[in-house]
Design an enzyme around this catalytic site. Sequence first.
Site, mmCIF file in Angstrom:
data_model
loop_
_atom_site.group_PDB
_atom_site.id
_atom_site.type_symbol
_atom_site.label_atom_id
_atom_site.label_comp_id
_atom_site.label_asym_id
_atom_site.label_seq_id
_atom_site.Cartn_x
_atom_site.Cartn_y
_atom_site.Cartn_z
ATOM 1 C CG ASP A 169 -5.581 11.102 11.389
ATOM 2 O OD1 ASP A 169 -5.945 10.860 12.562
ATOM 3 O OD2 ASP A 169 -5.339 10.207 10.562
ATOM 4 C CB VAL A 170 -6.561 13.282 16.788
ATOM 5 C CG1 VAL A 170 -7.439 14.511 16.706
ATOM 6 C CG2 VAL A 170 -7.391 12.001 16.754
ATOM 7 C CG ASN A 208 -15.429 15.313 21.176
ATOM 8 O OD1 ASN A 208 -16.142 14.763 22.000
ATOM 9 N ND2 ASN A 208 -15.745 15.351 19.881
ATOM 10 C CE1 TYR A 237 -16.297 5.362 22.692
ATOM 11 C CE2 TYR A 237 -17.243 4.606 24.769
ATOM 12 C CZ TYR A 237 -17.042 5.611 23.840
ATOM 13 O OH TYR A 237 -17.577 6.849 24.054
ATOM 14 C CE LYS A 242 -14.163 7.756 24.458
ATOM 15 N NZ LYS A 242 -13.783 9.121 24.000
#
Length: 262
Positions: A78-79, A105, A168, A172
């Site tokens: 789990d990042v 990613n 989002y 980003k």
Amino acid sequence: MAILIAPALRSSLGQALGLAGRTIVVTGANSGIGQAVALGLAELGANVLGLARREEGLAAVAEQAEQAGISFAYAVADVTDEASVEAAMDRAVETFGGLHGVVANAGIAVVQPALEVGADDFRSVVDTNLNGVFLTARSAAKRMTGGGSIVLTSSSFARRGFPDWSSYNASKAAVSMLAETLSVEWAPRGIRVNAIGPTATLTPVNEALFADPDFTAAVVAGIPAGRILDARELILPTAFLLSPVNGMILGQTLMVDGGQTL
């Protein structure tokens, strides 16, 4: 899954890019962009360790790799959990004898008007898309004792204020700035950091959205190329940024967006 790289070109292309035999970790490798990039890099001769939270998808990717005779291992991670990421990076070093590259990613999206999106949902997107990318990059950098290359997944949405995508878009945009900052900080260590900015890409995460023809038409209307992106089209741009041949490319976000941000 069909890959864009023709079998006759894989060896020569991998050698030319300097990726053959190098160890590369790809997060979110169980599906979508991560799966395509992980398999594509393995086809270029890299030793790839794929990470994701769910083992089922990773095992399916590993089966494809085995059938294709390419080097792919995986670890469940789990990042957003630092200990989990650290253990996975150790696994890469132990399995392949070193670490030369990483593709950070893994990401998620919540599509809701800003006045309606829940605070927990907003935090969850930022935690995965930004904090998870940072933890992945930092953990990898610790183990790149001989230098290396890191590619963060940003988005064309980082440069356009698309409505209903507040968490989002913001996450980003932060990823692109993170690439700039880390590239300056880690360049003396021989570690290059860049980002890649895909436009709307059909993946299992967003296939329900693109099942709506009105939504798809609205997205495509803003892309001069006239279509959404195929995840396989990110293999070679990512490989280009990972390549040690490109030692003077630092802190860039390479847009693969069909002209959307022009």
